[in-house]
Enzyme design. Structure first.
Site, PDB file in Angstrom:
ATOM      1  N   GLY A 165      -7.286  38.936  -9.412  1.00 40.68           N
ATOM      2  CA  GLY A 165      -5.879  38.934 -10.036  1.00 40.68           C
ATOM      3  C   GLY A 165      -5.146  40.291 -10.535  1.00 40.68           C
ATOM      4  O   GLY A 165      -5.561  41.051 -10.189  1.00 40.68           O
ATOM      5  N   CYS A 166      -4.761  40.758 -11.937  1.00 42.49           N
ATOM      6  CA  CYS A 166      -4.083  41.483 -11.689  1.00 42.49           C
ATOM      7  C   CYS A 166      -4.534  43.303 -12.465  1.00 42.49           C
ATOM      8  O   CYS A 166      -4.047  44.099 -12.860  1.00 42.49           O
ATOM      9  CB  CYS A 166      -2.978  41.034 -13.222  1.00 42.49           C
ATOM     10  SG  CYS A 166      -1.812  39.673 -12.695  1.00 42.49           S
ATOM     11  N   PHE A 167      -5.828  42.617 -13.220  1.00 46.29           N
ATOM     12  CA  PHE A 167      -6.302  43.905 -14.084  1.00 46.29           C
ATOM     13  C   PHE A 167      -7.030  44.614 -11.941  1.00 46.29           C
ATOM     14  O   PHE A 167      -7.285  46.205 -12.673  1.00 46.29           O
ATOM     15  CB  PHE A 167      -7.570  43.784 -14.291  1.00 46.29           C
ATOM     16  CG  PHE A 167      -9.002  42.727 -14.223  1.00 46.29           C
ATOM     17  CD1 PHE A 167      -9.471  43.396 -12.894  1.00 46.29           C
ATOM     18  CD2 PHE A 167      -8.871  41.747 -13.787  1.00 46.29           C
ATOM     19  CE1 PHE A 167     -11.130  42.532 -12.446  1.00 46.29           C
ATOM     20  CE2 PHE A 167     -10.127  40.481 -12.966  1.00 46.29           C
ATOM     21  CZ  PHE A 167     -10.459  41.478 -12.884  1.00 46.29           C
ATOM     22  N   PHE A 375      -4.069  44.514 -16.905  1.00 45.95           N
ATOM     23  CA  PHE A 375      -5.191  44.000 -17.158  1.00 45.95           C
ATOM     24  C   PHE A 375      -4.979  42.330 -16.727  1.00 45.95           C
ATOM     25  O   PHE A 375      -4.332  42.507 -16.434  1.00 45.95           O
ATOM     26  CB  PHE A 375      -3.837  43.423 -18.065  1.00 45.95           C
ATOM     27  CG  PHE A 375      -3.184  44.651 -18.733  1.00 45.95           C
ATOM     28  CD1 PHE A 375      -4.241  45.390 -19.861  1.00 45.95           C
ATOM     29  CD2 PHE A 375      -2.547  45.009 -19.397  1.00 45.95           C
ATOM     30  CE1 PHE A 375      -4.046  46.955 -20.335  1.00 45.95           C
ATOM     31  CE2 PHE A 375      -1.901  46.480 -19.805  1.00 45.95           C
ATOM     32  CZ  PHE A 375      -3.301  47.401 -20.371  1.00 45.95           C
TER      33      PHE A 375
END
Length: 393
Positions: A165-167, A375
Protein backbone atom coordinates in the site's frame (compact mmCIF):
# COMPACT_ATOMS: atom_id res chain seq x y z
CA UNK A 1 49.15 -17.41 6.16
CA UNK A 2 46.93 -16.16 9.02
CA UNK A 3 43.28 -17.20 8.93
CA UNK A 4 40.89 -14.46 7.84
CA UNK A 5 38.48 -13.50 10.62
CA UNK A 6 34.74 -13.18 10.16
CA UNK A 7 35.07 -9.60 11.40
CA UNK A 8 37.54 -8.80 8.62
CA UNK A 9 35.19 -10.34 6.04
CA UNK A 10 32.27 -8.32 7.42
CA UNK A 11 34.28 -5.12 7.37
CA UNK A 12 35.26 -5.69 3.75
CA UNK A 13 31.61 -6.29 2.82
CA UNK A 14 30.41 -2.94 4.17
CA UNK A 15 30.39 0.35 2.31
CA UNK A 16 32.30 3.30 3.78
CA UNK A 17 29.71 6.04 3.26
CA UNK A 18 25.93 6.44 3.43
CA UNK A 19 23.53 5.21 0.77
CA UNK A 20 22.33 7.82 -1.72
CA UNK A 21 19.74 8.11 -4.45
CA UNK A 22 21.84 8.26 -7.64
CA UNK A 23 19.10 8.58 -10.29
CA UNK A 24 15.31 8.80 -10.63
CA UNK A 25 12.96 7.86 -13.47
CA UNK A 26 9.16 8.03 -13.73
CA UNK A 27 6.53 6.75 -16.19
CA UNK A 28 2.77 6.85 -16.66
CA UNK A 29 0.34 5.22 -19.10
CA UNK A 30 -0.49 7.34 -22.15
CA UNK A 31 -4.20 7.53 -21.27
CA UNK A 32 -5.30 10.16 -18.75
CA UNK A 33 -8.52 11.59 -17.29
CA UNK A 34 -9.16 15.15 -16.13
CA UNK A 35 -10.75 15.40 -12.71
CA UNK A 36 -13.33 17.97 -13.85
CA UNK A 37 -14.73 15.53 -16.45
CA UNK A 38 -14.25 12.34 -14.46
CA UNK A 39 -17.61 12.14 -12.57
CA UNK A 40 -19.59 12.23 -15.85
CA UNK A 41 -17.28 9.67 -17.45
CA UNK A 42 -17.20 7.38 -14.40
CA UNK A 43 -20.97 7.24 -13.91
CA UNK A 44 -21.53 6.76 -17.65
CA UNK A 45 -18.99 3.95 -18.14
CA UNK A 46 -20.27 2.12 -15.03
CA UNK A 47 -23.90 2.55 -16.18
CA UNK A 48 -24.74 4.34 -12.93
CA UNK A 49 -26.20 7.61 -14.23
CA UNK A 50 -29.52 6.88 -12.50
CA UNK A 51 -27.73 7.33 -9.13
CA UNK A 52 -28.00 11.11 -9.31
CA UNK A 53 -27.48 11.91 -5.61
CA UNK A 54 -24.42 9.68 -5.41
CA UNK A 55 -23.03 11.30 -8.55
CA UNK A 56 -23.37 14.73 -6.91
CA UNK A 57 -21.51 13.41 -3.86
CA UNK A 58 -18.78 12.03 -6.11
CA UNK A 59 -18.54 15.37 -7.94
CA UNK A 60 -17.96 17.09 -4.60
CA UNK A 61 -15.26 14.53 -3.72
CA UNK A 62 -13.50 15.19 -7.03
CA UNK A 63 -13.81 18.97 -6.60
CA UNK A 64 -12.24 18.81 -3.13
CA UNK A 65 -9.50 16.36 -4.16
CA UNK A 66 -7.04 19.06 -5.35
CA UNK A 67 -6.33 16.75 -8.30
CA UNK A 68 -6.28 18.14 -11.84
CA UNK A 69 -5.65 14.94 -13.78
CA UNK A 70 -4.73 11.26 -13.36
CA UNK A 71 -3.19 8.71 -15.69
CA UNK A 72 -5.00 5.40 -16.13
CA UNK A 73 -4.18 2.27 -18.08
CA UNK A 74 -7.90 1.41 -18.18
CA UNK A 75 -9.33 3.04 -21.29
CA UNK A 76 -13.01 3.16 -22.20
CA UNK A 77 -12.44 0.32 -24.70
CA UNK A 78 -10.85 -1.95 -22.07
CA UNK A 79 -13.71 -1.28 -19.66
CA UNK A 80 -16.33 -1.98 -22.34
CA UNK A 81 -14.66 -5.35 -22.96
CA UNK A 82 -14.78 -6.12 -19.21
CA UNK A 83 -18.25 -5.11 -17.95
CA UNK A 84 -17.76 -6.94 -14.63
CA UNK A 85 -14.97 -4.49 -13.76
CA UNK A 86 -17.50 -1.68 -14.10
CA UNK A 87 -20.06 -3.28 -11.78
CA UNK A 88 -19.88 -2.57 -8.05
CA UNK A 89 -18.94 -6.02 -6.73
CA UNK A 90 -18.96 -8.50 -9.63
CA UNK A 91 -16.46 -11.39 -9.87
CA UNK A 92 -13.66 -9.95 -12.01
CA UNK A 93 -10.33 -10.96 -10.49
CA UNK A 94 -9.20 -13.02 -13.50
CA UNK A 95 -9.73 -10.11 -15.90
CA UNK A 96 -7.95 -7.70 -13.57
CA UNK A 97 -5.04 -10.07 -12.99
CA UNK A 98 -4.63 -10.67 -16.73
CA UNK A 99 -4.10 -6.93 -17.17
CA UNK A 100 -1.83 -6.14 -14.23
CA UNK A 101 0.57 -9.10 -14.42
CA UNK A 102 1.58 -7.81 -17.86
CA UNK A 103 1.21 -4.04 -17.47
CA UNK A 104 2.73 -3.49 -14.00
CA UNK A 105 6.21 -4.80 -14.96
CA UNK A 106 5.94 -3.08 -18.35
CA UNK A 107 5.26 0.33 -16.77
CA UNK A 108 7.99 -0.36 -14.23
CA UNK A 109 10.41 -1.00 -17.09
CA UNK A 110 9.68 2.44 -18.61
CA UNK A 111 10.60 4.16 -15.34
CA UNK A 112 13.65 1.92 -14.80
CA UNK A 113 15.06 2.61 -18.28
CA UNK A 114 14.95 6.36 -17.55
CA UNK A 115 16.64 5.94 -14.16
CA UNK A 116 19.37 3.70 -15.61
CA UNK A 117 20.02 6.21 -18.41
CA UNK A 118 20.41 9.08 -15.93
CA UNK A 119 22.63 6.95 -13.66
CA UNK A 120 25.07 6.52 -16.56
CA UNK A 121 26.40 3.09 -15.64
CA UNK A 122 25.83 -0.18 -17.55
CA UNK A 123 22.83 -2.16 -16.28
CA UNK A 124 25.18 -5.10 -15.63
CA UNK A 125 26.33 -3.15 -12.55
CA UNK A 126 22.89 -3.49 -10.92
CA UNK A 127 23.40 -5.99 -8.08
CA UNK A 128 19.98 -5.89 -6.38
CA UNK A 129 16.38 -5.28 -7.46
CA UNK A 130 13.49 -4.27 -5.21
CA UNK A 131 10.07 -4.28 -6.90
CA UNK A 132 6.98 -3.05 -5.12
CA UNK A 133 3.33 -3.09 -6.23
CA UNK A 134 -0.11 -3.25 -4.66
CA UNK A 135 -1.57 -4.05 -8.08
CA UNK A 136 -2.07 -7.81 -8.37
CA UNK A 137 0.10 -10.80 -7.43
CA UNK A 138 1.79 -13.51 -9.50
CA UNK A 139 4.56 -16.18 -9.46
CA UNK A 140 7.24 -15.69 -10.56
CA UNK A 141 6.67 -12.07 -9.63
CA UNK A 142 7.10 -8.65 -11.18
CA UNK A 143 10.72 -8.70 -10.00
CA UNK A 144 11.39 -11.72 -12.24
CA UNK A 145 9.44 -10.21 -15.17
CA UNK A 146 11.34 -6.93 -14.91
CA UNK A 147 14.69 -8.76 -14.74
CA UNK A 148 13.76 -10.39 -18.07
CA UNK A 149 12.33 -7.21 -19.64
CA UNK A 150 15.44 -5.16 -18.79
CA UNK A 151 17.93 -7.94 -19.53
CA UNK A 152 19.48 -7.77 -16.06
CA UNK A 153 21.96 -10.44 -14.99
CA UNK A 154 20.26 -13.67 -13.84
CA UNK A 155 22.30 -13.40 -10.62
CA UNK A 156 20.70 -10.06 -9.63
CA UNK A 157 19.43 -10.39 -6.05
CA UNK A 158 15.68 -9.76 -6.06
CA UNK A 159 13.12 -8.64 -3.47
CA UNK A 160 9.41 -8.63 -4.31
CA UNK A 161 6.98 -6.62 -2.17
CA UNK A 162 3.28 -7.18 -2.84
CA UNK A 163 0.23 -5.59 -1.17
CA UNK A 164 1.97 -3.07 1.08
CA UNK A 165 0.00 0.00 0.00
CA UNK A 166 0.74 3.69 0.25
CA UNK A 167 3.54 3.65 2.83
CA UNK A 168 5.77 1.40 0.71
CA UNK A 169 7.63 4.17 -1.13
CA UNK A 170 9.37 4.71 2.21
CA UNK A 171 9.84 0.98 2.80
CA UNK A 172 11.72 0.42 -0.45
CA UNK A 173 14.15 3.23 0.35
CA UNK A 174 14.72 1.77 3.84
CA UNK A 175 15.50 -1.65 2.35
CA UNK A 176 17.66 -0.18 -0.42
CA UNK A 177 19.66 1.80 2.16
CA UNK A 178 20.39 -1.34 4.19
CA UNK A 179 21.38 -3.29 1.08
CA UNK A 180 23.65 -0.54 -0.29
CA UNK A 181 25.42 0.12 3.01
CA UNK A 182 25.97 -3.55 3.90
CA UNK A 183 27.15 -4.76 0.48
CA UNK A 184 30.18 -2.84 -0.79
CA UNK A 185 29.71 -1.78 -4.41
CA UNK A 186 26.00 -2.67 -4.43
CA UNK A 187 23.77 -0.78 -6.83
CA UNK A 188 20.10 -1.29 -6.03
CA UNK A 189 17.39 -0.71 -8.64
CA UNK A 190 14.15 0.16 -6.84
CA UNK A 191 10.87 0.12 -8.79
CA UNK A 192 7.36 0.98 -7.59
CA UNK A 193 4.67 0.38 -10.22
CA UNK A 194 0.94 0.84 -9.61
CA UNK A 195 -2.10 0.37 -11.88
CA UNK A 196 -5.67 0.94 -10.66
CA UNK A 197 -7.09 -1.94 -12.72
CA UNK A 198 -7.29 -3.94 -9.46
CA UNK A 199 -9.41 -1.35 -7.61
CA UNK A 200 -11.59 0.24 -10.32
CA UNK A 201 -15.29 -0.57 -9.87
CA UNK A 202 -18.69 1.03 -10.09
CA UNK A 203 -20.24 3.10 -7.28
CA UNK A 204 -22.47 2.03 -4.38
CA UNK A 205 -24.10 4.26 -1.78
CA UNK A 206 -23.35 1.58 0.84
CA UNK A 207 -19.58 1.88 0.38
CA UNK A 208 -18.58 5.54 0.20
CA UNK A 209 -14.94 4.85 1.13
CA UNK A 210 -14.63 2.88 -2.12
CA UNK A 211 -15.78 6.03 -3.91
CA UNK A 212 -13.01 8.02 -2.18
CA UNK A 213 -10.52 5.64 -3.80
CA UNK A 214 -12.18 6.10 -7.20
CA UNK A 215 -11.72 9.88 -6.80
CA UNK A 216 -8.06 9.76 -5.71
CA UNK A 217 -6.08 6.88 -7.22
CA UNK A 218 -4.03 7.07 -10.40
CA UNK A 219 -1.45 4.95 -12.26
CA UNK A 220 2.29 5.51 -12.32
CA UNK A 221 5.70 3.91 -11.90
CA UNK A 222 8.88 5.33 -10.43
CA UNK A 223 12.40 3.92 -10.26
CA UNK A 224 15.51 4.97 -8.37
CA UNK A 225 19.08 3.70 -8.26
CA UNK A 226 20.50 3.57 -4.73
CA UNK A 227 24.17 3.05 -3.88
CA UNK A 228 26.90 4.07 -1.42
CA UNK A 229 30.42 5.38 -2.15
CA UNK A 230 29.49 6.85 -5.55
CA UNK A 231 31.97 6.94 -8.42
CA UNK A 232 32.09 10.74 -8.68
CA UNK A 233 33.43 10.59 -12.25
CA UNK A 234 30.09 9.16 -13.46
CA UNK A 235 27.54 9.04 -10.64
CA UNK A 236 25.78 12.13 -9.29
CA UNK A 237 24.16 11.65 -5.85
CA UNK A 238 20.82 13.45 -5.45
CA UNK A 239 19.84 12.67 -1.84
CA UNK A 240 21.64 10.78 0.92
CA UNK A 241 19.52 8.31 2.92
CA UNK A 242 20.60 9.09 6.49
CA UNK A 243 18.18 7.04 8.60
CA UNK A 244 14.92 5.16 8.18
CA UNK A 245 12.22 3.99 10.59
CA UNK A 246 8.82 2.29 10.48
CA UNK A 247 6.05 2.36 13.08
CA UNK A 248 2.41 1.35 13.55
CA UNK A 249 0.32 4.23 14.91
CA UNK A 250 -1.54 3.63 18.19
CA UNK A 251 -5.33 3.07 18.07
CA UNK A 252 -5.31 2.84 14.28
CA UNK A 253 -6.45 -0.76 13.66
CA UNK A 254 -8.60 -0.97 10.55
CA UNK A 255 -7.99 2.67 9.58
CA UNK A 256 -7.02 1.63 6.04
CA UNK A 257 -7.69 -1.90 4.79
CA UNK A 258 -7.46 -3.57 1.41
CA UNK A 259 -8.68 -7.10 0.69
CA UNK A 260 -8.02 -9.14 -2.45
CA UNK A 261 -11.31 -10.83 -3.37
CA UNK A 262 -13.03 -12.34 -6.40
CA UNK A 263 -14.20 -8.79 -7.14
CA UNK A 264 -10.65 -7.39 -7.16
CA UNK A 265 -8.93 -5.35 -4.45
CA UNK A 266 -11.51 -3.76 -2.13
CA UNK A 267 -10.62 -0.59 -0.25
CA UNK A 268 -11.87 0.44 3.19
CA UNK A 269 -11.13 3.71 4.90
CA UNK A 270 -11.91 5.08 8.37
CA UNK A 271 -12.93 8.69 8.22
CA UNK A 272 -10.29 9.96 10.62
CA UNK A 273 -7.12 8.84 8.84
CA UNK A 274 -5.95 12.50 8.55
CA UNK A 275 -6.53 12.97 12.31
CA UNK A 276 -4.60 9.84 13.25
CA UNK A 277 -1.64 10.84 11.08
CA UNK A 278 -1.51 14.50 12.15
CA UNK A 279 -1.87 13.55 15.86
CA UNK A 280 1.15 11.23 15.72
CA UNK A 281 3.44 12.81 13.13
CA UNK A 282 5.41 15.00 15.52
CA UNK A 283 6.48 11.95 17.55
CA UNK A 284 7.99 10.40 14.40
CA UNK A 285 9.71 13.68 13.54
CA UNK A 286 11.20 14.06 17.04
CA UNK A 287 12.52 10.48 17.02
CA UNK A 288 14.07 10.98 13.56
CA UNK A 289 15.54 14.47 14.01
CA UNK A 290 16.31 14.54 17.76
CA UNK A 291 19.74 12.95 17.21
CA UNK A 292 20.53 15.62 14.59
CA UNK A 293 19.39 18.47 16.86
CA UNK A 294 16.56 19.69 14.63
CA UNK A 295 13.15 20.67 16.04
CA UNK A 296 12.02 23.39 13.62
CA UNK A 297 9.92 21.57 11.02
CA UNK A 298 10.06 24.56 8.66
CA UNK A 299 13.86 24.28 8.54
CA UNK A 300 13.71 20.95 6.63
CA UNK A 301 12.40 20.04 3.18
CA UNK A 302 9.32 17.81 2.90
CA UNK A 303 8.40 14.76 0.79
CA UNK A 304 5.07 13.49 2.17
CA UNK A 305 2.91 10.79 0.63
CA UNK A 306 -0.18 12.68 -0.60
CA UNK A 307 -2.85 10.25 0.60
CA UNK A 308 -5.35 13.03 -0.01
CA UNK A 309 -5.68 16.78 0.55
CA UNK A 310 -7.16 16.40 4.08
CA UNK A 311 -4.02 14.59 5.31
CA UNK A 312 -1.76 17.32 3.92
CA UNK A 313 -3.96 20.12 5.32
CA UNK A 314 -4.04 18.62 8.82
CA UNK A 315 -0.30 17.85 8.92
CA UNK A 316 0.39 21.42 7.77
CA UNK A 317 -1.90 22.86 10.46
CA UNK A 318 -0.66 20.59 13.27
CA UNK A 319 3.02 21.40 12.66
CA UNK A 320 2.55 25.04 11.64
CA UNK A 321 4.21 24.38 8.29
CA UNK A 322 4.61 27.22 5.82
CA UNK A 323 2.53 26.74 2.68
CA UNK A 324 5.55 26.21 0.43
CA UNK A 325 6.77 23.22 2.48
CA UNK A 326 4.35 20.82 0.79
CA UNK A 327 4.51 22.48 -2.63
CA UNK A 328 6.20 19.56 -4.45
CA UNK A 329 3.88 17.09 -2.71
CA UNK A 330 0.75 19.02 -3.73
CA UNK A 331 2.10 19.45 -7.25
CA UNK A 332 2.37 15.67 -7.71
CA UNK A 333 -1.08 15.09 -6.18
CA UNK A 334 -2.53 17.64 -8.61
CA UNK A 335 -0.89 16.26 -11.74
CA UNK A 336 -1.04 12.51 -11.03
CA UNK A 337 -3.40 11.75 -8.12
CA UNK A 338 -2.48 9.21 -5.45
CA UNK A 339 -0.24 6.59 -7.10
CA UNK A 340 0.24 4.64 -3.86
CA UNK A 341 3.87 3.50 -3.35
CA UNK A 342 5.22 5.43 -6.36
CA UNK A 343 4.14 8.88 -5.11
CA UNK A 344 7.06 9.81 -2.86
CA UNK A 345 9.55 8.91 -5.59
CA UNK A 346 7.65 11.14 -8.04
CA UNK A 347 7.87 13.94 -5.44
CA UNK A 348 11.64 13.44 -5.04
CA UNK A 349 11.93 13.79 -8.81
CA UNK A 350 9.68 16.88 -8.84
CA UNK A 351 11.69 18.53 -6.06
CA UNK A 352 15.14 18.00 -7.56
CA UNK A 353 13.88 19.30 -10.95
CA UNK A 354 12.27 22.38 -9.35
CA UNK A 355 15.48 23.09 -7.41
CA UNK A 356 17.63 22.90 -10.55
CA UNK A 357 15.24 25.13 -12.54
CA UNK A 358 14.99 27.72 -9.76
CA UNK A 359 18.74 27.86 -9.13
CA UNK A 360 18.48 26.59 -5.54
CA UNK A 361 21.71 25.82 -3.68
CA UNK A 362 20.72 22.21 -2.90
CA UNK A 363 18.40 19.45 -4.12
CA UNK A 364 16.37 20.08 -0.93
CA UNK A 365 15.00 23.53 -1.83
CA UNK A 366 18.24 25.13 -0.65
CA UNK A 367 18.08 23.30 2.72
CA UNK A 368 20.37 20.52 3.99
CA UNK A 369 18.01 18.17 5.83
CA UNK A 370 14.66 16.73 4.81
CA UNK A 371 12.06 14.12 5.63
CA UNK A 372 10.25 11.60 3.46
CA UNK A 373 7.01 10.17 4.90
CA UNK A 374 4.99 7.18 3.72
CA UNK A 375 1.51 6.60 5.22
CA UNK A 376 -0.60 3.51 4.58
CA UNK A 377 -2.46 0.43 5.79
CA UNK A 378 -1.92 -0.36 9.45
CA UNK A 379 -1.80 2.64 9.94
CA UNK A 380 1.88 2.27 9.11
CA UNK A 381 4.23 5.23 8.86
CA UNK A 382 7.66 5.16 7.21
CA UNK A 383 10.04 8.01 8.11
CA UNK A 384 13.21 8.53 6.06
CA UNK A 385 15.71 11.26 6.95
CA UNK A 386 17.30 12.75 3.83
CA UNK A 387 20.37 14.91 3.33
CA UNK A 388 20.32 17.03 0.19
CA UNK A 389 23.26 17.53 -2.16
CA UNK A 390 24.64 20.89 -3.35
CA UNK A 391 23.63 21.76 -6.92
CA UNK A 392 26.67 22.73 -8.94
CA UNK A 393 26.14 25.93 -10.90
Amino acid sequence: MAAVTVEAIRKAQRADGPAAVLAIGTATPANYVTQADYPDYYFRITKSEHMTELKEKFKRMCDKSMIRKRYMHLTEDILKENPNMCAYMAPSLDARQDIVVVEVPKLGKEAAVKAIKEWGQPKSKITHLIFCTTSGVDMPGCDYQLTKLLGLRPSVKRFMMYQQGCFAGGTVLRLAKDLAENNRGARVLVVCSEITAVTFRGPADTHLDSLVGQALFGDGAAAVIVGADPDESIERPLYQLVSAAQTILPDSDGAIDGHLREVGLTFHLLKDVPGLISKNIEKSLKEAFGPIGISDWNSIFWIAHPGGPAILDQVEAKLGLKEEKLRATRQVLSEYGNMSSACVLFILDEMRKNCAEEGRATTGEGLDWGVLFGFGPGLTVETVVLRSVPIKA
